[in-house]
Design a protein around this motif. Structure first.
Motif, PDB file in Angstrom:
ATOM      1  N   CYS A   1     -13.104 -19.252 -35.924  1.00  0.00           N
ATOM      2  CA  CYS A   1     -12.484 -19.977 -36.444  1.00  0.00           C
ATOM      3  C   CYS A   1     -11.455 -21.000 -35.712  1.00  0.00           C
TER       4      CYS A   1
ATOM      5  N   CYS B   1      -6.155 -17.825 -41.136  1.00  0.00           N
ATOM      6  CA  CYS B   1      -4.736 -19.118 -40.781  1.00  0.00           C
ATOM      7  C   CYS B   1      -4.283 -19.870 -42.214  1.00  0.00           C
TER       8      CYS B   1
ATOM      9  N   SER C   1      -7.409 -22.579 -42.702  1.00  0.00           N
ATOM     10  CA  SER C   1      -7.650 -23.759 -42.683  1.00  0.00           C
ATOM     11  C   SER C   1      -9.037 -23.898 -42.588  1.00  0.00           C
TER      12      SER C   1
ATOM     13  N   CYS D   1      -8.463 -21.760 -35.011  1.00  0.00           N
ATOM     14  CA  CYS D   1      -7.205 -21.227 -34.230  1.00  0.00           C
ATOM     15  C   CYS D   1      -7.422 -19.713 -33.349  1.00  0.00           C
TER      16      CYS D   1
ATOM     17  N   CYS E   1     -10.075 -19.907 -43.935  1.00  0.00           N
ATOM     18  CA  CYS E   1      -9.832 -18.158 -42.719  1.00  0.00           C
ATOM     19  C   CYS E   1      -8.390 -18.046 -43.172  1.00  0.00           C
TER      20      CYS E   1
END
Ligand SMILES: [Zn+2]
Ligand SMILES: [Zn+2]
Length: 319
Positions: free
Chosen positions: A142, A160, A162, A144, A158
């Motif tokens: 990802c 995170c 996103s 991130c 993800c």
């Protein structure tokens, strides 16, 4: 008889696993629909630390989400030990080296997820590094910085938060050779019912062999040829990421093409690796291919020249 853990129950939203869908991807898709997190599902079926699901979860998944047990079991990697080697069964194929399957390290094509709504099982093959539909590189990381895991918010999001579609701007076109290898792997997995290439295409010579033999050949050819070889041999966690898989398949494509067209011979150092594949080969086409390759290994002669191109190598697959 199926033994269910306490608390295993049918969920309100059910669906059959789709043709070509990954079994763990199916679990994540159905968990999301039923407002269950992957972490909750894994904690119930395996352990809280699991970032994927083992094959032993198949019957319960099928019961919970309304699928055929056999179909789900077929689409989740089953590993087993044979002597010192870990083998695997997946999609009705035997893989003599479990490293050819990703399991805890999935990769995705965000466009396929958006359009098809399910994770394709072929993405779980380590060397399948390109989307054969969109002709793009698959992603396994990802923005991130996290490597992808099945333990994420949903198929397309993800941990995170996103959306993988955010990666569209950075999605790379698939390199031509790597894409051809990925197409051939999907053909050998049985995901295509029509020929993807004309008879005249050299790669059609690999249409009758097992996916296991093909993957192992690509692995050794790509590793020998790739300039990034040390990173594969020594990668700290033993995982081949999507980028490295593309380097390996791209390099292997060129080697294989030159071999098939009779332009090069194999280095002698490859004999042991090819003989190991030959030992596991169970079909006639696999054996014929590997025997013809063994005859394509360089042999030094007194004059210092290399013995090659004799009638002895005029064998089926490469002539
Ligand atoms: Zn795609
Ligand atoms: Zn992320």
């Amino acid at each position: 008889m199926m033994l269910l853990r306490e608390g295993t129950q049918p969920f309100p939203l059910i669906d059959e696993i789709w043709p070509g869908e990954d079994g763990v991807g199916y679990a994540l898709r159905m968990a999301t629909q039923n407002a269950l997190t992957f972490h909750q599902l894994a904690s119930h079926l395996a352990s809280p630390g699991h970032r994927y699901l083992p094959n032993s979860a198949a019957s319960e998944l099928a019961f919970m989400f309304g699928a055929s047990t056999l179909k789900v079991a077929n689409a989740i990697v089953a590993r087993h030990r044979r002597g010192n080697v870990v083998e695997a069964e997946f999609l009705s194929h035997t893989f003599h080296r479990a490293k050819h399957l990703r399991q805890a390290h999935p990769q995705v094509c965000p466009l396929c997820l958006q359009e098809g709504g399910h994770a394709r099982a072929s993405w779980s093959i380590t060397l399948v590094c390109c989307c054969t539909v969109h002709k793009t590189a698959l992603i396994d990381r990802c923005g991130c910085g996290r490597t992808l895991s099945w333990r994420r918010k949903n198929l397309q999001t993800c941990e995170c938060g996103s959306d993988f579609l955010d990666h569209i701007q950075v999605m790379q076109p698939a390199p031509r050779g790597a894409l051809a290898i990925c197409k051939q792997i999907e053909t050998l997995l049985g995901f295509t019912t029509f020929r993807l290439h004309p008879e005249s295409d050299w790669i059609s010579r690999f249409d009758a062999i097992s996916v296991d033999t093909f993957l192992r050949l690509i692995w050794i050819l790509g590793n020998r040829a790739s300039t990034k070889r040390p990173s594969i041999a020594t990668s700290s966690n033993g995982i081949v990421d999507s980028t490295t898989a593309r380097q390996v398949t791209e390099a292997a494509y060129d080697e294989l093409k030159q071999l098939a067209n009779g332009r090069i011979l194999l280095r002698r150092t490859m004999r042991t690796a090819i003989e190991a594949i030959r030992q596991d080969a169970t079909t006639v086409p696999d054996r014929q291919l590997l025997d013809s390759l063994l005859l394509k290994i360089t042999r030094p002669v007194a004059s210092g020249r290399v013995l090659a191109g004799q009638r002895s190598v005029q064998l089926a697959l490469f002539e």
